[in-house]
Structures are given as structure tokens and as C-alpha cells.
Scaffold this active site. Structure first.
Site, PDB file in Angstrom:
ATOM      1  N   HIS A 192      25.540  23.346  44.568  1.00  0.00           N
ATOM      2  CA  HIS A 192      26.154  24.449  45.303  1.00  0.00           C
ATOM      3  C   HIS A 192      26.872  25.405  44.345  1.00  0.00           C
ATOM      4  CE1 HIS A 192      27.524  26.052  49.090  1.00  0.00           C
ATOM      5  NE2 HIS A 192      28.644  26.342  48.458  1.00  0.00           N
ATOM      6  N   ARG A 299      15.109  36.438  57.205  1.00  0.00           N
ATOM      7  CA  ARG A 299      15.401  35.145  57.845  1.00  0.00           C
ATOM      8  C   ARG A 299      16.162  35.427  59.142  1.00  0.00           C
ATOM      9  NH1 ARG A 299      16.127  33.169  52.158  1.00  0.00           N
ATOM     10  NH2 ARG A 299      14.841  31.301  51.948  1.00  0.00           N
ATOM     11  N   ARG A 335      10.319  37.266  59.821  1.00  0.00           N
ATOM     12  CA  ARG A 335       9.939  35.886  60.154  1.00  0.00           C
ATOM     13  C   ARG A 335      10.597  35.490  61.474  1.00  0.00           C
ATOM     14  NH1 ARG A 335      11.578  30.951  56.320  1.00  0.00           N
ATOM     15  NH2 ARG A 335      13.658  31.348  57.148  1.00  0.00           N
ATOM     16  N   GLU A 434       4.170  26.462  54.034  1.00  0.00           N
ATOM     17  CA  GLU A 434       5.265  25.634  53.516  1.00  0.00           C
ATOM     18  C   GLU A 434       5.097  24.160  53.881  1.00  0.00           C
ATOM     19  OE1 GLU A 434       9.012  27.151  54.991  1.00  0.00           O
ATOM     20  OE2 GLU A 434       8.173  27.637  56.939  1.00  0.00           O
ATOM     21  N   ASN A 457      10.302  26.509  48.881  1.00  0.00           N
ATOM     22  CA  ASN A 457      11.493  25.668  49.090  1.00  0.00           C
ATOM     23  C   ASN A 457      11.121  24.458  49.945  1.00  0.00           C
ATOM     24  OD1 ASN A 457      12.636  27.827  47.854  1.00  0.00           O
ATOM     25  ND2 ASN A 457      13.661  28.618  49.669  1.00  0.00           N
ATOM     26  N   ASP A 458      10.402  24.726  51.016  1.00  0.00           N
ATOM     27  CA  ASP A 458       9.969  23.611  51.856  1.00  0.00           C
ATOM     28  C   ASP A 458       8.693  22.953  51.324  1.00  0.00           C
ATOM     29  OD1 ASP A 458      11.838  23.174  53.953  1.00  0.00           O
ATOM     30  OD2 ASP A 458      11.323  25.137  54.745  1.00  0.00           O
ATOM     31  N   ARG A 468      15.347  18.602  49.999  1.00  0.00           N
ATOM     32  CA  ARG A 468      15.889  19.701  49.199  1.00  0.00           C
ATOM     33  C   ARG A 468      17.416  19.743  49.209  1.00  0.00           C
ATOM     34  NH1 ARG A 468      13.917  25.016  52.742  1.00  0.00           N
ATOM     35  NH2 ARG A 468      15.689  26.178  51.988  1.00  0.00           N
ATOM     36  N   CYS A 505       7.787  33.662  49.038  1.00  0.00           N
ATOM     37  CA  CYS A 505       9.184  34.019  49.329  1.00  0.00           C
ATOM     38  C   CYS A 505      10.129  32.841  49.079  1.00  0.00           C
ATOM     39  CB  CYS A 505       9.323  34.532  50.761  1.00  0.00           C
ATOM     40  SG  CYS A 505       8.779  33.354  52.003  1.00  0.00           S
TER      41      CYS A 505
HETATM   42  C1  PEP Z   1      10.851  28.310  52.006  1.00  0.00           C
HETATM   43  O1  PEP Z   1      10.794  27.235  52.614  1.00  0.00           O
HETATM   44  O2  PEP Z   1      10.423  28.467  50.857  1.00  0.00           O
HETATM   45  C2  PEP Z   1      11.474  29.485  52.630  1.00  0.00           C
HETATM   46  C3  PEP Z   1      11.453  30.658  52.038  1.00  0.00           C
HETATM   47  O3  PEP Z   1      12.091  29.301  53.826  1.00  0.00           O
HETATM   48  P1  PEP Z   1      13.590  28.726  53.995  1.00  0.00           P
HETATM   49  O4  PEP Z   1      14.189  28.646  52.624  1.00  0.00           O
HETATM   50  O5  PEP Z   1      14.276  29.697  54.893  1.00  0.00           O
HETATM   51  O6  PEP Z   1      13.322  27.410  54.627  1.00  0.00           O
HETATM   52 MG    MG Z   2      11.164  27.180  54.743  1.00  0.00          MG
END
Ligand code: PEP
Ligand code: MG
Length: 575
Positions: A192, A299, A335, A434, A457-458, A468, A505
Site C-alpha cells: 500500500h 471504472r 466499463r 481478465e 490485474n485480474d 492480488r 488497462c
Molecule cells: C484488471 O483486472 O486488470 C483491471 C483493469 O480491472 P480492476 O483493476 O478494476 O479489477
Molecule cells: Mg479486473
């Protein structure tokens, strides 16, 4: 002696050490008795500590608005409620009065007992409450012992914050004018503290270890976030050298930022669209001021958080229209609601789940709560008459979900037709890639989607089976893992085979070293936090597509993450 750390946010910071004290040893208070004549004084002292703690939480909540996620702010609201918890408070009053324990001792004993009561219920929710009680107890204890966190919101000189770790509470209240760096004992680059430091563009070192305990308040410190080293009380010549380096670094940063109006094309003329990720309509201006050419991810779930009713169609329409109007004819990907996982909302009554990231979230909720979904889709469609909007569905795992979501979009269109409302009837409809199943079956999905955006990210957490949010296993969370890279390549190739655009993204796209690999793999668009856009633009402008493609090919053939990391490092030093 210099102290080694992990450079978590680049740059060079110079200032005086402000050391955040660790809590006092609790042990010495456990059996400390008072006299009967001291009961009133001790009770007053305790009540004052509770009132000070409540004030401390209030200040954090005010400062955290707009900085922390709603979920993080709610933690402090919950803490405040616990300060009025009759079981805990009565027990403490009783220990002071009847067992003649000092306020600290009474607090420690009561917290232990209430915690054990909660833990005995063996329920996840209660376990969480036990943790909350522990944290609130710590804060009251710090207040009682005069160890409340230093006031970091009013520093009078350039300062480097030194701490075991920084909590969200510490970081939101930072006086941004005077904090020139962080150095903390714990954490890794995805902690963080590291993320906040990058967002605030403050040089930072994490993982410095216990050596940091040797630093005293007022020591002069240099944080070198580039090399990952902390230099305490430097000799004059070292300080001079670093002041020069700092000037040079800052000049470079200004130079990079001045690329804002330059085109984002490779040396051999290939266009790579650079876009921004936003969570509120206001952030669209920031994307433009950093030279972004579109919104790659809005988002929208943030419109649903921090409130006690659902946003109406009109309210959402205004938000999306604002983005469309600020960005004019530039492409903006809106989104649809991606609630769930780490973004929980009380509005949707989602029961607590064992595995929220694998549970009822995003498109799965929207396809169940059709009215909520359709309201949002109507709002997006209406705003599409005012700019270049595209709609994107999150968490698609199979073609059936995409078809179902598109059917709801059609219904929303018919409803607007009935109301004679204008919208873009040819609005492009894309999906986030994702979930590994979507990445593997991208060829099938590409037949029915107008574009893809890869959410690393996912995608990383699902592909690598690494939560994550779990700091214990962050070392495994690496988007350069060959399994992830192969999926990314598969998605890009499948999209291009069908002639549709593919962007990214996820956070991976904001790293200039990775950007070269991603360009080489053929991505058409990279979308990121606005502050990263100039750095990625520099990377794009300094490489030819031909060279990037070769780097990508080599990376895929290397297969091992460490070797890929080294390759990208070497390549980034080469230009
Ligand atoms: C992702 O999962 O990469 C993404 C951009 O969505 P979020 O971070 O909002 O889950
Ligand atoms: Mg995501």
C-alpha cells in the site's frame, strides 16, 4: 552507514528524518495497580483517550475522502462505532473500578477477553471484528501512552518519513508540500505504501529492515529511490553530489512531461494509443493534461460506492456525458459495473463469500440484477450521443455471457427508442479479458466483440493463482510470468486475426519497461494511471516497432521470468 532498501517510487528525496514511534511495550502495564482514590482520575484519563481516538478517526475520515477507497474509509467508521461498544467499554470501566487496574492494563485485559469471545464463535465475520477490536485497542493505548502518531499534516521543513510501516491513516494525512520521501522497514513494491508513494510521485524505499531503527528524528536523510538506498547524515560532498543528481533527475522528469503534445508513435511510425484509467469524471481532465488520447477504462463502480442509494439513470448519464464532452471525439471506454472482489458495496446486498474474487462479482451480478444493469446501459447509451463512447463488459468468462450482456444492451436500446431518445446505435461493444478461459478462447470471443482490453490485474491473479491482495505472496504475482505472457500473446493474435483492436488497462501497461514488450506483442492501446502516460510515451517514442517485436519474440523464447526481467532492463538501458 548506508541502508539498503527496495526502490518503490523513483526519484531522490532529501530532508530531515521524522521517525514515527512504534507503540510502547504493553507488558509493563498488565499488572499495574492503582489506589481506590485514583479510580476517578484513571477513569477520566481513559475517557479522554477514547475521545482523542475518536477525534483522530474523524480527522482521518475527512482527509481520506477522495484519496482512499471507500472500503478503506469505512474501516475507520467501524472503528469509531467500536469506541462506543458497551461490552468493551463497560468491561474496562469495571476493571478500573473493581480490580483497581490502571487504564492501560484494563484496556489490554478487556481487549483480550472480547477478542477471545469473538474468535470462539469461529465465524469469518467475527474474526474480522476481533481484528478491529485489536486495532482500536492499539489506538486507545497509543493515546493513553502519549504515542499518538505524529502529526504529518503540518510539517514545517522538508521531511523524510521513517517508520516500521505506514498505514492508510498515516499516508492520507501527509503534508504533501514537505514530505520529500518515505523509508519503511516492511513491504514490497506492491504494498500500500509503495502504491501511494507512486501515486503521489514521492521517492520511496520499502523493505529497509530493522537497520532503520538507528535513524533519529532530525537526521539528514537522502532517499535514493532509483538505486534503492538510504543515506543518513551524508558528508557535504555526498550531499552536493545528490543535490546535483536530484536536479538532473527533476530536469529529466520535466523533459518527459513536456512530451505531452508529441505523438505517441514508434521510431518507425507505428501508432500506439495511450489512454488513461479513471474512476471519476473529473479525472478525465488529468488524462488530457498528461497527454492522454482517450479513456481506456472508466471504472464506473466508483459511482456506486460511498452512498446509500443506487445512482439514477440521469445521474449516471450526467457523469458519462461529462467524460464524453471533456474528451471530445477521443475514444472513451466505459466499463459497466465491476462491483465485488475487493470493491464491495452495501447497496447490492452481496452476502459475505469465502472467495469473493471467484464469486458473485461484475458481469455475474449485472446479469442477475437486470434492472440495475439496464439502468446503467441506458445512461451510457444516452451519453454516447455526446462523444465517442464505447461500452465494455468486465469479467467475461465465456461467449454465452457476452451474448447475454449484449441482449440486455439491445433491450436498453429498445427502451430508449420507445422514449425517442438519441444515442449511437453503432456503439462499439467490447470485453475485458481478465479471466484465463476468456484469454484461451479469445478467438471465439473475437467473433462477437468489437474490441478487447486485457485486464492484467485480474488475469495475473487468476492465471497464477495468486490473490492480488495478499502481501505474503506478492513475489509470485508477476505479469512477466511466461504463462501470463503466452495468454496475452494469444489474445492479441486472436483479436488481430479478426481485425478488432486490443488494448490493455491493467497496471502492467503503466510500466515503461514492460510497455516495450507489449508494443512488440502488438497491442494497439495502453491505458494507465494518468501520471504514467508521459513515461510510457517516452518508451514508445524511443523504440522501433521492429526492435520491440524482436524483444517480444526473445522474451517468449526465454521462458524464465528472471531472464525476461533482465532482458527488459537491459533493453531499457540501451535507449
Ligand atoms: C484488471 O483486472 O486488470 C483491471 C483493469 O480491472 P480492476 O483493476 O478494476 O479489477
Ligand atoms: Mg479486473
Amino acid at each position: 552507514m548506508n541502508i539498503k532498501g527496495i526502490g518503490a517510487s523513483k526519484g531522490i528525496g532529501i530532508g530531515k528524518a521524522v521517525v514515527l514511534k512504534a507503540a510502547e511495550d504493553k507488558g509493563k502495564f498488565v499488572d499495574k495497580r492503582i489506589l481506590e482514590s485514583e479510580i476517578e482520575k484513571e477513569t477520566d484519563r481513559f475517557n479522554k483517550a477514547v475521545a482523542d481516538t475518536a477525534k483522530y478517526y474523524d480527522e482521518i475520515i475527512v482527509k481520506a475522502r477522495g484519496v482512499l477507497k471507500e472500503q478503506e474509509i469505512q474501516v475507520f467508521e467501524a472503528y469509531k462505532l467500536l469506541l462506543n461498544d458497551p461490552i468493551l467499554m463497560d468491561m474496562i470501566a469495571d476493571f478500573i473500578k473493581n480490580e483497581l487496574l490502571c487504564a492501560e492494563g484494563s484496556l489490554i485485559k478487556a481487549v483480550e477477553q472480547v477478542k477471545s469471545m469473538f474468535l470462539a464463535l469461529n465465524d469469518e465475520y467475527m474474526r474480522q471484528r476481533a481484528e478491529d477490536i485489536e486495532n482500536v485497542g492499539k489506538n486507545i493505548f497509543m493515546s493513553l501512552t502519549g504515542n499518538m502518531p505524529a502529526d504529518l499534516s503540518n510539517l514545517y521543513e522538508d521531511s523524510i518519513i521513517v517508520a516500521e510501516d505506514l498505514s492508510p491513516a498515516d499516508t492520507v494525512s501527509l503534508d504533501r508540500r514537505h514530505v520529500k520521501g518515505f523509508a519503511v522497514e516492511k513491504g514490497g513494491v506492491t504494498s500500500h505504501t509503495a502504491i501511494i508513494a507512486r501515486t503521489m510521485e514521492i521517492p520511496a524505499l520499502v523493505g529497509c529492515g530493522s537497520e532503520l531503527k538507528k535513524i533519529n528524528n532530525g537526521d539528514t536523510l537522502i532517499v535514493d529511490g532509483i538505486k534503492g538506498v538510504l543515506i543518513p547524515n551524508p558528508e557535504p560532498d555526498v550531499l552536493k553530489e545528490y543535490l546535483d543528481l536530484q536536479n538532473e533527475y527533476n530536469r529529466q522528469v520535466e523533459k518527459i512531461k513536456s512530451l505531452k503534445d508529441e505523438p505517441s508513435i514508434t521510431l518507425d511510425g507505428r501508432k500506439v494509443l495511450l489512454a488513461g484509467n479513471i474512476a471519476t469524471p473529473e479525472e478525465a481532465n488529468e488524462v488530457l493534461s498528461r497527454g492522454g488520447e482517450g479513456i481506456g477504462l472508466f471504472r464506473t463502480e466508483f459511482l456506486y460506492l460511498n452512498r446509500d442509494n443506487l445512482p439514477s439513470e440521469d445521474e449516471q448519464f450526467e457523469a458519462y456525458r461529462k467524460v464524453a464532452e471533456v474528451m471530445k471525439d477521443r475514444p472513451c471506454i466505459i466499463r459497466t459495473l465491476d462491483i465485488g472482489g475487493d470493491k464491495q458495496s452495501a447497496l447490492l446486498n452481496i452476502p459475505k463469500e469465502e472467495n469473493p474474487f471467484l464469486g458473485y462479482r461484475a458481469i455475474r451480478i449485472c446479469l442477475t440484477e437486470r434492472d440495475i444493469f439496464k439502468t446503467q446501459l441506458r445512461a451510457i447509451l444516452r451519453a454516447s450521443a455526446f462523444g465517442n463512447l464505447r461500452v465494455m463488459f468486465p469479467m467475461i468468462s465465456c461467449i454465452e455471457e457476452l451474448r447475454e450482456a449484449k441482449a440486455v444492451l439491445k433491450e436498453a436500446m429498445s427502451e430508449l427508442d420507445e422514449r425517442n431518445i438519441q444515442y449511437n446505435k453503432d456503439i462499439e461493444v467490447g470485453i475485458m479479458i481478465e479471466v484465463p478461459s476468456a484469454a484461451i478462447s479469445a478467438d471465439i470471443l473475437a467473433k462477437e466483440a468489437d474490441f478487447f482490453s486485457i485486464g492484467t490485474n485480474d488475469l495475473c491473479q487468476y492465471t497464477l493463482a495468486v490473490d492480488r491482495m495478499n502481501e505474503k505472496i506478492t513475489a509470485l504475482y508477476n505479469p512477466l510470468n511466461i504463462g501470463v505472457l503466452r495468454l496475452i500473446k494469444n489474445v492479441i493474435d486472436a483479436a488481430h486475426e479478426r481485425g478488432i483492436e486490443v488494448g490493455m488497462c491493467g497496471e502492467m501497461a503503466s510500466n515503461p519497461e514492460y510497455a516495450v514488450l507489449l508494443i512488440g506483442l502488438g497491442l494497439d492501446e495502453l491505458s494507465m494511471v494518468p501520471a504514467s502516460i508521459p513515461y510510457v510515451k517516452q518508451a514508445v517514442r524511443n523504440i522501433s516497432f521492429e526492435r520491440a517485436a524482436n524483444i517480444a519474440k526473445t522474451a517468449l523464447s526465454l521462458g524464465e521470468t528472471d531472464k525476461i526481467i533482465n532482458l527488459l532492463k537491459e533493453e531499457s538501458n540501451a535507449y
